[in-house]
Design a protein around this motif. Structure first.
Motif, PDB file in Angstrom:
ATOM      1  N   GLU A  30     -13.792   5.451  -5.148  1.00 40.22           N
ATOM      2  CA  GLU A  30     -13.500   5.432  -3.711  1.00 40.22           C
ATOM      3  C   GLU A  30     -13.265   4.006  -3.188  1.00 40.22           C
ATOM      4  N   PRO A  31     -12.244   3.307  -3.698  1.00 38.54           N
ATOM      5  CA  PRO A  31     -12.019   1.913  -3.304  1.00 38.54           C
ATOM      6  C   PRO A  31     -11.530   1.741  -1.865  1.00 38.54           C
ATOM      7  N   THR A  32     -10.977   2.793  -1.241  1.00 37.09           N
ATOM      8  CA  THR A  32     -10.410   2.633   0.104  1.00 37.09           C
ATOM      9  C   THR A  32     -11.441   2.823   1.214  1.00 37.09           C
ATOM     10  N   ASN A  33     -12.650   3.285   0.871  1.00 37.38           N
ATOM     11  CA  ASN A  33     -13.688   3.423   1.895  1.00 37.38           C
ATOM     12  C   ASN A  33     -14.005   2.047   2.488  1.00 37.38           C
ATOM     13  N   HIS A  34     -14.128   1.990   3.801  1.00 40.74           N
ATOM     14  CA  HIS A  34     -14.479   0.759   4.549  1.00 40.74           C
ATOM     15  C   HIS A  34     -13.351  -0.273   4.571  1.00 40.74           C
ATOM     16  N   LEU A  35     -12.145   0.134   4.189  1.00 45.27           N
ATOM     17  CA  LEU A  35     -10.985  -0.755   4.336  1.00 45.27           C
ATOM     18  C   LEU A  35     -10.164  -0.270   5.517  1.00 45.27           C
ATOM     19  N   ASP A  36      -9.574  -1.208   6.269  1.00 39.96           N
ATOM     20  CA  ASP A  36      -8.644  -0.770   7.295  1.00 39.96           C
ATOM     21  C   ASP A  36      -7.291  -0.489   6.632  1.00 39.96           C
ATOM     22  N   ILE A  37      -6.351   0.050   7.413  1.00 42.60           N
ATOM     23  CA  ILE A  37      -5.094   0.524   6.822  1.00 42.60           C
ATOM     24  C   ILE A  37      -4.276  -0.612   6.225  1.00 42.60           C
ATOM     25  N   ASP A  38      -4.278  -1.779   6.863  1.00 43.25           N
ATOM     26  CA  ASP A  38      -3.534  -2.920   6.313  1.00 43.25           C
ATOM     27  C   ASP A  38      -4.084  -3.314   4.944  1.00 43.25           C
ATOM     28  N   MET A  39      -5.415  -3.301   4.811  1.00 45.88           N
ATOM     29  CA  MET A  39      -6.050  -3.622   3.520  1.00 45.88           C
ATOM     30  C   MET A  39      -5.680  -2.589   2.460  1.00 45.88           C
ATOM     31  N   ILE A  40      -5.666  -1.313   2.858  1.00 44.92           N
ATOM     32  CA  ILE A  40      -5.334  -0.238   1.908  1.00 44.92           C
ATOM     33  C   ILE A  40      -3.909  -0.396   1.404  1.00 44.92           C
ATOM     34  N   GLU A  41      -2.987  -0.715   2.302  1.00 52.39           N
ATOM     35  CA  GLU A  41      -1.594  -0.870   1.886  1.00 52.39           C
ATOM     36  C   GLU A  41      -1.421  -2.094   0.986  1.00 52.39           C
ATOM     37  N   TRP A  42      -2.185  -3.148   1.266  1.00 50.43           N
ATOM     38  CA  TRP A  42      -2.145  -4.312   0.361  1.00 50.43           C
ATOM     39  C   TRP A  42      -2.701  -3.932  -1.005  1.00 50.43           C
ATOM     40  N   LEU A  43      -3.851  -3.223  -1.030  1.00 43.93           N
ATOM     41  CA  LEU A  43      -4.471  -2.822  -2.302  1.00 43.93           C
ATOM     42  C   LEU A  43      -3.534  -1.913  -3.091  1.00 43.93           C
ATOM     43  N   GLU A  44      -2.857  -1.024  -2.390  1.00 42.89           N
ATOM     44  CA  GLU A  44      -1.890  -0.121  -3.036  1.00 42.89           C
ATOM     45  C   GLU A  44      -0.815  -0.915  -3.782  1.00 42.89           C
ATOM     46  N   ASN A  45      -0.269  -1.927  -3.119  1.00 47.53           N
ATOM     47  CA  ASN A  45       0.756  -2.772  -3.746  1.00 47.53           C
ATOM     48  C   ASN A  45       0.176  -3.603  -4.883  1.00 47.53           C
ATOM     49  N   PHE A  46      -1.042  -4.105  -4.696  1.00 43.24           N
ATOM     50  CA  PHE A  46      -1.697  -4.927  -5.711  1.00 43.24           C
ATOM     51  C   PHE A  46      -1.883  -4.132  -7.006  1.00 43.24           C
ATOM     52  N   THR A  85       3.099   6.957  10.206  1.00 42.58           N
ATOM     53  CA  THR A  85       4.284   6.477   9.489  1.00 42.58           C
ATOM     54  C   THR A  85       5.358   6.004  10.461  1.00 42.58           C
ATOM     55  N   LYS A  86       5.521   6.742  11.555  1.00 44.12           N
ATOM     56  CA  LYS A  86       6.487   6.341  12.582  1.00 44.12           C
ATOM     57  C   LYS A  86       6.121   4.963  13.147  1.00 44.12           C
ATOM     58  N   TYR A  87       4.834   4.764  13.407  1.00 38.16           N
ATOM     59  CA  TYR A  87       4.358   3.477  13.927  1.00 38.16           C
ATOM     60  C   TYR A  87       4.639   2.346  12.936  1.00 38.16           C
ATOM     61  N   ARG A  88       4.372   2.592  11.640  1.00 34.42           N
ATOM     62  CA  ARG A  88       4.572   1.550  10.624  1.00 34.42           C
ATOM     63  C   ARG A  88       6.059   1.201  10.487  1.00 34.42           C
ATOM     64  N   GLU A  89       6.909   2.218  10.557  1.00 36.79           N
ATOM     65  CA  GLU A  89       8.354   1.959  10.478  1.00 36.79           C
ATOM     66  C   GLU A  89       8.801   1.081  11.645  1.00 36.79           C
ATOM     67  N   GLN A  90       8.288   1.398  12.821  1.00 35.31           N
ATOM     68  CA  GLN A  90       8.634   0.619  14.003  1.00 35.31           C
ATOM     69  C   GLN A  90       8.127  -0.820  13.878  1.00 35.31           C
ATOM     70  N   LYS A  91       6.907  -0.972  13.367  1.00 31.18           N
ATOM     71  CA  LYS A  91       6.316  -2.297  13.215  1.00 31.18           C
ATOM     72  C   LYS A  91       7.121  -3.143  12.224  1.00 31.18           C
ATOM     73  N   LYS A  92       7.545  -2.521  11.124  1.00 29.30           N
ATOM     74  CA  LYS A  92       8.338  -3.249  10.125  1.00 29.30           C
ATOM     75  C   LYS A  92       9.685  -3.680  10.706  1.00 29.30           C
ATOM     76  N   GLU A  93      10.265  -2.801  11.515  1.00 31.45           N
ATOM     77  CA  GLU A  93      11.547  -3.122  12.145  1.00 31.45           C
ATOM     78  C   GLU A  93      11.391  -4.316  13.085  1.00 31.45           C
ATOM     79  N   LEU A  94      10.287  -4.333  13.840  1.00 35.78           N
ATOM     80  CA  LEU A  94      10.016  -5.461  14.732  1.00 35.78           C
ATOM     81  C   LEU A  94       9.848  -6.763  13.960  1.00 35.78           C
ATOM     82  N   GLU A  95       9.135  -6.665  12.808  1.00 39.58           N
ATOM     83  CA  GLU A  95       8.913  -7.859  11.987  1.00 39.58           C
ATOM     84  C   GLU A  95      10.238  -8.405  11.448  1.00 39.58           C
TER      85      GLU A  95
END
Length: 611
Positions: A160-176, A501-511
């Motif tokens: 259970e590595p994703t417990n106590h991680l926020d979503i940004d941390m989880i997405e970084w860990l996923e890529n790592f 997912t909609k929020y993340r797509e929008q955020k990436k577009e803004l970035e």
């Protein structure tokens, strides 16, 4: 190259057998996931693999020079140890981190320091002098994870590595982990995580291990096919069993040596026919209290904690049936908002006004600390001997436990013997038993197995009340929410239409737009971001036109008709039997109706927001 071979191992505790004669191997560079229901023995199996426990029979063999790094669910450190020493066993490196002096390190050690700083930075571990005894449970979990990721190991075993991680941390860990060359054995309920990382799924069910080459989607397909095949085999066995039973009854004199082969075949068929293959899911049919027209009003609330402004002039009026997700980094104020709504703390400014008919069900992140010496059924009976269900029906406490996958033999078991996930499931029962019409859920997915999560998602889909949800489980949020509150620094909260997912797509577009020097905020349509709450109030909304008003009136008429048709089709589907052509026909229409409902429901939300 084979790193680990598990051969015919079995394990049980007292009368409870976890698994019997299971066999599998893990090869170099594989990324393998282990999935099972709570209490099935996942954590025990990991401990056996790492030598922290021993099987009752069978053996585990590993490559001679194999280095394993294990992340356990419970993080234990000496309270007097600074974080620098907790994340690495290298004395020179930990001293350099504490002194902020890297001049004495060789090239390899300097490279390792760079890796440590990258990993710790992504996991928001920035004070290397801080003592472990002063860290929260979530911080300790992240320190444990950093230690494992930094370790020079061939095999990472993560429980259970994703417990106590926020979503940004989880997405970084996923890529790592996706880009890592290390071999991985993973236990997680995060379905996006499973789908994007793993190339093999090991499923532990009914004391048996099933192997599925492929990601999570492939596993779901194969599991469904397996259950269908098993049910078909049982149906055939039942028909043969009836014929054989008739033969056994009519011809008792035939039970000679010559007929023994047929007797043996009969008893074999009997065992198959009497076997019950149930794709057990948690059954959630708890009733909900009546909802009035006034739900919950939040008027310009602000809140600071320890001198930090977390919520700044937030203003919102909840509407019936809304399902809202809350996202933002750890510590930004998500749980603070929930505690304000529940009246556990008071706002510094503004007020919160709940409707008179509101019955809140609050699933807190830390849960209830049940007494380990209390029996499971006693916990339920303290809430009620009989529990009302939807449709005016009632069930007993024992029946309710069985619907939540607590087998009869566990009802009088001490709570202290339950797994972490089973305790969370028990906690969920006690909340839903109170018939809430407004669910406030703070990290409800931690430690729950995928079967329970799926059932909870289905329950919330059909829940007519409001839902306010904080979770790091992206799949869970995508399934449930209509829009999201995005917490940002300075206490500002944005309300964005759509799921995570909609929020993340929008955020990436803004970035992207920000990097190209374009004014990204002006590119966001009013449909995607309806308003921004702040001390200065909400942004001015576009006024609804006569044409849009007429469209909204039509949707109010069309949506109930579609919902009724959907219910009719679902009832037909449940009673269609084995008529394949009818099954295909109903399923096709049901799919079209569901898609139309989703589209019209989304448009209805947009128009009501403009109103």
């Amino acid at each position: 190259m084979n790193l680990i071979s598990v051969e015919n191992i079995s394990k049980g505790f007292g009368d409870k057998v976890l698994f019997e004669n299971i066999t599998f191997g893990i090869n170099e560079w594989q990324k393998v996931a282990l999935v099972a229901k709570n209490g099935a023995g996942k954590s025990t199996l990991l401990k056996i693999i790492t030598g922290k426990d021993i099987p009752d029979s069978g053996n585990v063999s590993t490559r001679n020079d194999l280095k394993i790094a294990l992340l356990e669910q419970d993080s234990i450190f000496d309270p007097k140890t600074p974080i620098a020493k907790a994340v690495t066993n290298n004395h020179a490196i930990s001293k350099a981190l504490l002194d902020n002096d890297y001049s004495q390190l060789n090239d390899d050690e300097s490279a390792l320091v760079g890796n440590i700083k990258t990993v710790c930075g992504k996991l928001k571990i920035d004070d290397y002098h801080k003592l472990c005894g002063t860290c929260s449970g979530g911080q300790l979990k992240r320190i444990s994870l950093a230690k494992v990721l930094i370790a020079e190991a061939d095999l990472l075993i993560l429980d259970e590595p994703t417990n106590h991680l926020d979503i940004d941390m989880i997405e970084w860990l996923e890529n790592f982990l996706t880009n890592s060359a290390k071999t991985l054995l993973l236990v997680t309920h995060d379905r996006y995580f499973l789908d994007r990382i793993c190339d093999e799924i090991l499923e532990l069910e009914d004391k048996t291990l099933y192997k599925h080459r492929g990601n999570y989607q492939y596993y779901l397909q194969r599991r469904s096919e397996r259950i269908e095949s098993q049910l078909s085999t049982i149906d055939k066995a039942k028909n043969l069993y009836r014929k054989e039973l008739d033969w056994m009854r009519r011809m008792p004199k035939a039970r000679s040596t010559k007929a023994k082969y047929r007797q043996d075949a009969f008893y074999e068929t009997e065992s198959v026919a009497k076997k019950r293959i149930e794709d057990k899911q948690v059954n959630l049919e708890i009733n909900i209290s009546r909802i009035g027209s006034k739900i919950l009003e939040i008027h310009k609330i602000s809140k600071s904690v320890a001198g930090r402004l977390l919520i700044n002039g937030f203003d919102y009026t909840f509407k019936k049936g809304e399902k809202i997700g809350i996202v933002g980094p750890n510590g930004v104020g998500k749980s603070t908002l929930l505690n304000l709504i529940m009246g556990k703390i008071e706002p510094d400014a503004g007020k919160i006004v709940p409707g008179e008919t509101m019955v809140f069900g609050y699933f807190e992140q830390q849960g209830i600390q049940f007494s380990d010496n209390k029996r499971v059924i006693e916990v339920i009976k303290e809430v009620g001997e009989f529990i009302p269900l939807a449709g005016g029906k009632k069930i007993t406490a024992s029946q309710l436990l069985e619907r939540f996958l607590f087998a009869p033999e566990t009802h009088y078991q001490m709570v202290g013997k339950l797994s972490g996930g089973e305790k969370r499931r028990l906690y969920l029962i006690t909340i839903l038993m109170k018939n809430p019409n407004f669910l406030v859920l703070d990290e409800p997915t931690n430690d729950l197995d995928i079967h329970t999560l799926t059932a909870l998602e289905d329950y919330i889909d059909n829940f007519e009340g409001c839902v306010l949800l904080v979770t790091h489980d992206r799949f869970f949020m995508d399934r449930i929410v209509d829009h999201v509150f995005v917490f940002e620094e300075g206490g500002h909260i944005k309300d964005i239409l759509g799921n995570y997912t909609k929020y993340r797509e929008q955020k990436k577009e803004l970035e992207k737009l920000a990097k190209s020097g374009t004014d990204g905020e002006k590119k966001i349509s009013e449909k995607e971001m309806i308003k921004t709450n702040s001390l200065t109030g909400a942004e001015e909304k576009k006024k609804i036109s006569f044409k849009e008003k007429f469209e909204l009136e039509q949707l109010d008429k069309e949506i109930p008709k579609l919902e009724n048709r959907k219910k009719e089709l679902e009832e037909k589907l449940a009673n269609v039997g084995s008529n394949h052509e009818e099954l295909v026909k109903i399923s096709a229409e049901l799919g079209k109706i569901s898609e139309e409902l989703d589209a019209k429901g989304l448009r209805w939300l947009e128009l009501t927001e403009l109103m």
